[in-house]
Design an enzyme around this catalytic site. Structure first.
Site, mmCIF file in Angstrom:
data_model
loop_
_atom_site.group_PDB
_atom_site.id
_atom_site.type_symbol
_atom_site.label_atom_id
_atom_site.label_comp_id
_atom_site.label_asym_id
_atom_site.label_seq_id
_atom_site.Cartn_x
_atom_site.Cartn_y
_atom_site.Cartn_z
ATOM 1 N N ASP A 123 0.737 -1.088 0.111
ATOM 2 C CA ASP A 123 0.146 -0.083 -0.035
ATOM 3 C C ASP A 123 0.898 1.477 -0.068
ATOM 4 O O ASP A 123 1.739 1.191 0.803
ATOM 5 C CB ASP A 123 -0.938 0.032 1.144
ATOM 6 C CG ASP A 123 -2.326 -0.802 0.893
ATOM 7 O OD1 ASP A 123 -2.611 -1.009 -0.113
ATOM 8 O OD2 ASP A 123 -2.845 -0.924 2.046
ATOM 9 N N TYR A 125 -0.031 5.796 0.300
ATOM 10 C CA TYR A 125 -1.232 6.665 0.382
ATOM 11 C C TYR A 125 -2.115 6.777 -0.814
ATOM 12 O O TYR A 125 -3.166 6.650 -0.758
ATOM 13 C CB TYR A 125 -0.708 7.965 0.826
ATOM 14 C CG TYR A 125 -0.339 8.197 2.259
ATOM 15 C CD1 TYR A 125 -1.204 7.779 3.156
ATOM 16 C CD2 TYR A 125 0.970 8.756 2.710
ATOM 17 C CE1 TYR A 125 -0.795 7.541 4.601
ATOM 18 C CE2 TYR A 125 1.273 8.761 4.054
ATOM 19 C CZ TYR A 125 0.388 8.373 4.855
ATOM 20 O OH TYR A 125 0.753 8.386 6.185
ATOM 21 N N PRO A 155 2.958 -2.225 7.030
ATOM 22 C CA PRO A 155 1.668 -3.026 6.979
ATOM 23 C C PRO A 155 1.310 -3.388 8.241
ATOM 24 O O PRO A 155 2.208 -4.002 9.223
ATOM 25 C CB PRO A 155 2.249 -4.395 6.265
ATOM 26 C CG PRO A 155 3.167 -3.701 5.438
ATOM 27 C CD PRO A 155 3.920 -3.035 6.055
ATOM 28 N N GLY A 283 -49.377 10.253 9.068
ATOM 29 C CA GLY A 283 -50.516 10.187 8.240
ATOM 30 C C GLY A 283 -51.787 10.745 8.910
ATOM 31 O O GLY A 283 -52.505 11.436 8.155
ATOM 32 N N CYS A 288 -55.667 14.965 8.386
ATOM 33 C CA CYS A 288 -56.526 15.947 8.987
ATOM 34 C C CYS A 288 -56.644 17.645 8.183
ATOM 35 O O CYS A 288 -57.379 17.783 7.830
ATOM 36 C CB CYS A 288 -56.296 16.211 10.331
ATOM 37 S SG CYS A 288 -56.668 14.819 11.575
ATOM 38 N N ASP A 465 -52.306 14.877 -22.642
ATOM 39 C CA ASP A 465 -53.390 15.428 -21.669
ATOM 40 C C ASP A 465 -52.952 16.310 -20.630
ATOM 41 O O ASP A 465 -53.055 16.240 -19.360
ATOM 42 C CB ASP A 465 -54.017 14.169 -20.975
ATOM 43 C CG ASP A 465 -55.368 14.476 -20.096
ATOM 44 O OD1 ASP A 465 -56.134 15.493 -20.555
ATOM 45 O OD2 ASP A 465 -55.714 13.613 -19.451
#
Ligand SMILES: *[C@@H]1O[C@H](CO)[C@@H](O)[C@H](O)[C@H]1NC(C)=O
Ligand SMILES: *[C@@H]1O[C@H](CO)[C@@H](O)[C@H](O)[C@H]1NC(C)=O
Ligand SMILES: *[C@@H]1O[C@H](CO)[C@@H](O)[C@H](O)[C@H]1NC(C)=O
Ligand SMILES: *[C@@H]1O[C@H](CO)[C@@H](O)[C@H](O)[C@H]1NC(C)=O
Length: 636
Positions: A123, A125, A155, A283, A288, A465
């Site tokens: 690896d 960066y 590592p 709901g 309401c 429509d």
């Protein structure tokens, strides 16, 4: 048109959306600490120091399951599985785009999420930032954060990995941006194709990254911020590439198809049940409020033909076996659609209870905690489904799912919380809030949606429509065109315009050549749009417009446009609620445009692109003229 729109946008949001400088091509230059770009992360310039944000990630073994991706990115796996509509033990196909919900916070100067990573042999960066984290981090920020010189990476040692995220600025919030998504760019993409995925205006994405029309180059394995109003949805990133957005730009090279998600619909949608508890509480409250408004309204409805008119033709064509066959084939044609079981929809709508009922055969449901509009239909809906499945446009209502049960189809749509436009322009109480500016924006929205339908679907489609019951308003009063039940291809057999003997539509909006000869062309929608604009400006229902002193629409327009007392006639015909609150000369220009749209001969009518341009010009002059100030005051 592009320049007109950009002028409009730029003058609308001067630097307002400008937020974070794009990282550009600095990702390999690991020694650079140039902070004129966002290479170390996005600056903490937001409205909040911590916020809900989103990332994208492409499934790559070993990081190709809900579990492994959640661990790598240090996020909650149950939230990740919910957002992507998959179970928690799901394994993604390689390259499938995964949405990642994160809580983004300020660490010193920059926004970030801390992930954690154990260094593997080989690896660097750059490899960690670019290959493992796919550009969600940068080698520069990794080094600054961990203070380990690049050559000393051992590592087995553990690193903090700052992932790139950001929170909206105050100005972005004011403009309806609630979330920023860090999108990982891949080969062959450009800002326009990425914006289209999320239905975001390209100019807004450019601005959010401090890019511009001329300076819009982006690079693979960098993050691009996408400003979102609503949380992203999994179908947006798993859908087949949508047609190009109506920007008139040449289409970008398409993505190689990402992993097919045709399977994912099989999984039961997690959270429906959980959502129900919330739904029943919310709901009830919403109902309401909503129902009360609804009740007043229903008494006023003179013509509610539009729902009927949409459904009738289907009943004849319907065929149970076809529908079943279609449902079976749906996973191949409509990968972005969720196929719901009837049980799920029953749960979402409390058994299609009266409290969930909106209007006609439309119910409001709660699916995954979000509202959806669920419409029950009879007969063959395959055309509407395959058409809507091809369309991805901000101003066209989104179809997100389907269900077939006992001979009935149920289509699940995006929920536009402010309901049909007709509720707002004909209801005297609601009208108060319909400023001139809002009305013009709604007209422009509808025009953009129709222009898209006419120009960017292949073959070109006609809605057929267009009316104020088929235009819905979202929370921010942005318009969405709905009800594509009558939409059809404008192309006849030999490339001529199609003819039909089956005349359907809504009274008052239908163009003369269609009524008389059944000619179907995009100019039908232009005509209906003219009527709709007249409705928007006058606040009068179409039937009343026609009754106005027994005049033809053309006579009304004639009085405003061509007679000596035109100004006075304009004042009389305009919605009284706008009295003194609109620029008369610009209103006059809109009436001229309406007059053009209503020309008897379809070839004399402008096309939708011309209409968009004219409306854009009108909005632009409004922004620069003396009306700019007073109008923004009215808007506040
Ligand atoms: C980064 O920005 C700070 C101010 O925020 C400035 O003082 C510094 O010089 C900049 N560093 C580089 C390398 O440009
Ligand atoms: C993950 O999120 C879920 C639902 O949002 C929550 O119930 C759960 O406690 C979270 N898990 C962790 C480990 O935070
Ligand atoms: C991330 O980790 C760093 C230390 O490595 C710490 O200073 C910072 O506060 C953390 N930020 C967040 C958002 O957790
Ligand atoms: C970043 O990663 C991708 C895929 O893993 C790779 O193709 C690309 O070359 C990498 N870029 C750099 C600068 O290493």
């Amino acid at each position: 048109m592009i320049s007109a729109i950009s002028i409009l946008l730029i003058s609308c949001f001067p630097l307002i959306l400008a937020q974070q400088p794009y990282i550009r091509d600095q990702l390999e230059d690991c020694d650079s600490r140039d902070n004129s770009t966002s290479v170390l992360g996005y600056t903490c310039n937001g409205f909040r120091r911590s916020c809900q944000a989103y990332l994208t990630f492409r499934a790559q073994p070993p990081y190709n399951s809900v579990a492994t991706i959640s661990t790598l990115l240090y996020v909650n796996s149950s939230q990740l599985s919910q957002l992507n509509s998959v179970p928690e033990d799901a394994v993604f196909q390689t390259n499938r785009m995964v949405l990642v919900p994160v809580t983004c916070s300020c660490s010193g100067q920059n926004y970030q999420i801390n992930a954690s990573y154990v260094i593997q042999a080989g690896d660097t960066y750059l490899i960690i930032a670019n290959n493992t984290f796919q550009g969600l981090s940068t080698c520069q920020s990794l080094e600054v954060q961990n203070r380990i010189p690049a050559r000393d990476l051992d590592p087995g040692a553990r690193l903090t990995v700052p992932l790139r995220c950001a929170c909206p600025t105050q100005e972005q919030r004011n403009n309806g941006v609630n979330y920023l998504l860090s999108y990982l760019v891949t080969w062959g993409q450009d800002v326009s194709s990425i914006s289209a995925l999320f239905g975001v205006d390209m100019e807004r994405t450019l601005a959010a990254n401090e890019l511009s029309d001329t300076d819009n180059r982006i690079y693979p394995f960098t993050s691009l911020l996408v400003p979102l109003q609503d949380p992203p949805r999994s179908y947006q990133v798993t859908a087949p590439q949508p047609p190009p957005p109506p920007s008139g730009r040449s289409p970008s090279p398409a993505l190689p198809p990402s992993g097919s998600s045709s399977r994912t619909w099989v999984y039961v949608v997690v959270g429906v049940v959980g959502g129900l508890v919330l739904a029943s509480v919310v709901g009830t409250i919403v109902f309401c409020v909503f129902f009360r408004k609804r009740k007043q309204k229903d008494e006023q409805i003179v013509s509610s033909q539009s729902f009927e008119s949409v459904e009738k033709p289907h009943k004849k064509e319907g065929d149970e076996e076809d529908s079943q066959g279609f449902l079976e084939s749906i996973s191949s044609i409509a990968q972005s659609l969720t196929v719901y079981t009837f049980e799920e929809l029953k749960a979402a709508t409390q058994n299609f209870s009266p409290t969930s009922w909106i209007k006609g055969s439309v119910y409001r449901g709660t699916i995954n905690g979000d509202f959806a509009a669920i419409k029950k239909m009879n007969g063959d809906v395959s055309k509407e489904i395959s058409l809507l499945n091809k369309i991805n446009h901000f101003n066209v209502i989104r179809l997100s799912g389907v269900c077939f049960n006992e001979g009935h189809w149920y289509l699940v749509y995006e929920y536009a919380s402010n309901g049909p436009l007709s509720d707002w322009i004909h209801n005297k109480n609601a009208q108060e809030s319909m400023t001139w500016n809002k009305r013009l924006q709604i007209a422009l929205d509808v025009a953009e949606g129709l222009n898209y339908l006419h120009r960017y679907t292949s073959p070109p489609y006609v809605h057929k429509d267009v009316n104020s019951n088929n235009v819905f308003l979202d929370r921010d009063f942005r318009a969405k065109i709905a009800n594509f039940g009558l939409a059809r291809s404008a192309e006849g057999q030999d490339g001529q315009f199609a003819l039909t003997r089956h005349i359907v539509g809504t009274k008052g909006y239908m163009a003369p050549e269609y009524l008389e000869h059944g000619i179907v062309s995009p100019k039908l929608d232009v005509y209906a749009f003219g009527v709709l604009m007249l409705e928007i400006l006058t606040g009068k229902e179409v039937s009343l417009l026609y009754e106005e002193g027994n005049m033809q629409l053309s006579e009304i327009l004639n009085q405003v446009l061509y007679q000596d007392d035109g100004q006075e006639n304009l004042r009389k015909i305009m919605d009284p609620l706008l009295e003194g609150k609109y620029p008369p000369d610009l209103a006059h220009m809109v009436f001229r445009l309406i007059d053009d749209c209503l020309k008897k001969d379809p070839s004399d009518r402008p096309n939708m692109d011309d209409v968009v341009q004219s409306l854009t010009r009108i909005s632009t002059s409004m922004l620069s003229g003396e009306w700019a100030i007073s109008i923004s005051e009215h808007q506040r």
